[in-house]
Design a protein around this motif. Structure first.
Motif, short mmCIF file in Angstrom:
data_model
loop_
_atom_site.label_atom_id
_atom_site.label_comp_id
_atom_site.label_asym_id
_atom_site.label_seq_id
_atom_site.Cartn_x
_atom_site.Cartn_y
_atom_site.Cartn_z
N PRO A 1 40.24 38.59 37.86
CA PRO A 1 39.01 37.65 38.25
C PRO A 1 39.81 37.83 40.15
N GLY A 2 39.36 38.61 40.40
CA GLY A 2 39.44 38.82 41.89
C GLY A 2 38.22 38.19 42.50
N ALA A 3 38.51 38.28 43.43
CA ALA A 3 36.82 38.03 44.57
C ALA A 3 36.13 39.14 45.06
N PRO A 4 35.16 39.24 44.28
CA PRO A 4 34.03 40.51 45.64
C PRO A 4 34.01 40.50 46.92
N LYS A 5 33.28 41.39 47.36
CA LYS A 5 33.77 42.06 49.11
C LYS A 5 33.06 40.76 49.06
N GLU A 6 32.23 40.53 48.94
CA GLU A 6 31.35 39.70 50.19
C GLU A 6 30.32 38.83 48.23
N GLY B 1 38.93 52.08 36.99
CA GLY B 1 39.69 50.74 38.18
C GLY B 1 38.41 50.38 39.57
N SER B 2 37.27 49.72 39.11
CA SER B 2 35.46 49.71 39.84
C SER B 2 35.91 48.19 40.37
N GLY B 3 35.69 47.47 40.86
CA GLY B 3 35.83 45.99 41.56
C GLY B 3 33.93 45.91 41.09
N SER B 4 33.20 46.72 41.59
CA SER B 4 31.98 46.38 41.36
C SER B 4 31.40 46.60 40.35
N LEU C 1 40.88 35.08 52.00
CA LEU C 1 41.19 35.75 53.32
C LEU C 1 40.88 36.74 53.90
N GLN C 2 42.20 37.71 52.57
CA GLN C 2 41.81 39.02 52.62
C GLN C 2 40.20 39.83 53.34
N PRO C 3 40.80 41.18 53.57
CA PRO C 3 38.98 42.26 53.53
C PRO C 3 38.41 42.48 53.11
N MET C 4 37.19 42.42 52.79
CA MET C 4 36.93 43.74 51.13
C MET C 4 37.11 43.07 49.99
N ALA C 5 37.70 44.02 49.35
CA ALA C 5 38.25 43.85 47.49
C ALA C 5 39.46 44.12 47.53
N SER C 6 40.10 43.33 48.77
CA SER C 6 41.54 43.28 48.51
C SER C 6 42.61 42.56 47.54
N LEU C 7 41.71 41.26 47.24
CA LEU C 7 42.55 40.76 46.46
C LEU C 7 41.76 41.75 44.91
N ILE D 1 35.53 43.26 38.13
CA ILE D 1 34.95 42.07 38.83
C ILE D 1 34.14 41.98 37.91
N GLN D 2 33.57 41.96 36.96
CA GLN D 2 32.26 43.31 36.86
C GLN D 2 31.57 43.24 35.64
N PRO D 3 32.40 43.22 34.62
CA PRO D 3 31.94 43.21 33.32
C PRO D 3 30.61 43.46 33.03
N ASP D 4 29.40 43.04 33.26
CA ASP D 4 28.74 43.23 32.89
C ASP D 4 27.31 44.06 34.55
#
Length: 185
Positions: A130-135, A85-88, A144-150, A113-116
């Motif tokens: 489909p989460g939101a990236p940190k920034e 599990g890795s958002g980036s 609204l949430q901090p960092m990668a919470s979503l 979040i980033q398959p590529d």
């Protein structure tokens, strides 16, 4: 805004994120985990905590599952699956794990979040959340949430949905799974 309103906003964001899940990717992961020899789960930071929760439920559902880095975790081998599990999709330690698992002959799954990404290119199976990236690139935020919470919340909900499919396909019930619940607490 008080805590109740913040909580309601978090739930709205999570509902929006979960509505974008790809059912086919979830089904493919479920089938892979049902065929796997051993399942190894890893992630960094809070994503790693969501992975630990997933590994626990996999074990309770009758799968042989381990958290990478624990002292009782055996070696991975052919026929096994490494779930990351890795958002980036760029976490260096996870990239090293994926490379080693592939050399050994295990399947690598990335939930991200980033398959590529670097991990996405290494993975045999990728699930895009489909989460939101940190920034955002412009420095703004998409949540609204901090960092990668979503992302982390969506990751846990997705992992729990996979567990429900495994339970359904193997005839598991919560009552039967409770027999594998820790009892030395």
């Amino acid at each position: 805004m008080d805590t109740q309103h913040y909580a309601q906003e978090i739930v709205k964001e999570l509902e929006g994120s979960v509505s974008g899940l790809n059912a086919g990717e979830g089904e493919a992961l479920t089938e892979l985990l049902l065929r796997a020899g051993q399942i190894f789960v890893a992630g960094a930071g809070r994503s790693g905590l969501m992975g630990r929760a997933f590994a626990m439920r996999l074990m309770q559902a009758g799968r042989t599952a381990y958290v990478v880095g624990e002292t009782v975790t055996p070696g991975i081998g052919p026929g096994d699956v490494l779930v990351l599990g890795s958002g980036s999709g760029e976490t260096k330690g996870l990239v090293s794990m994926a490379e080693k698992a592939k050399v050994i002959g295990a399947a690598v799954v990335l939930v991200t979040i980033q398959p590529d990404s670097t991990l996405g290119r290494l993975a045999d199976y990728t699930v895009k959340l489909p989460g939101a990236p940190k920034e955002r690139p412009d420095g703004g935020y998409t949540t609204l949430q901090p960092m990668a919470s979503l992302f982390e919340q969506t990751l846990l909900v997705f992992y729990d949905a996979v567990i429900l499919r495994i339970m359904e396909q193997t005839g598991q019930t919560s009552g039967r799974m409770f027999g594998k619940h820790a009892n030395l607490e």
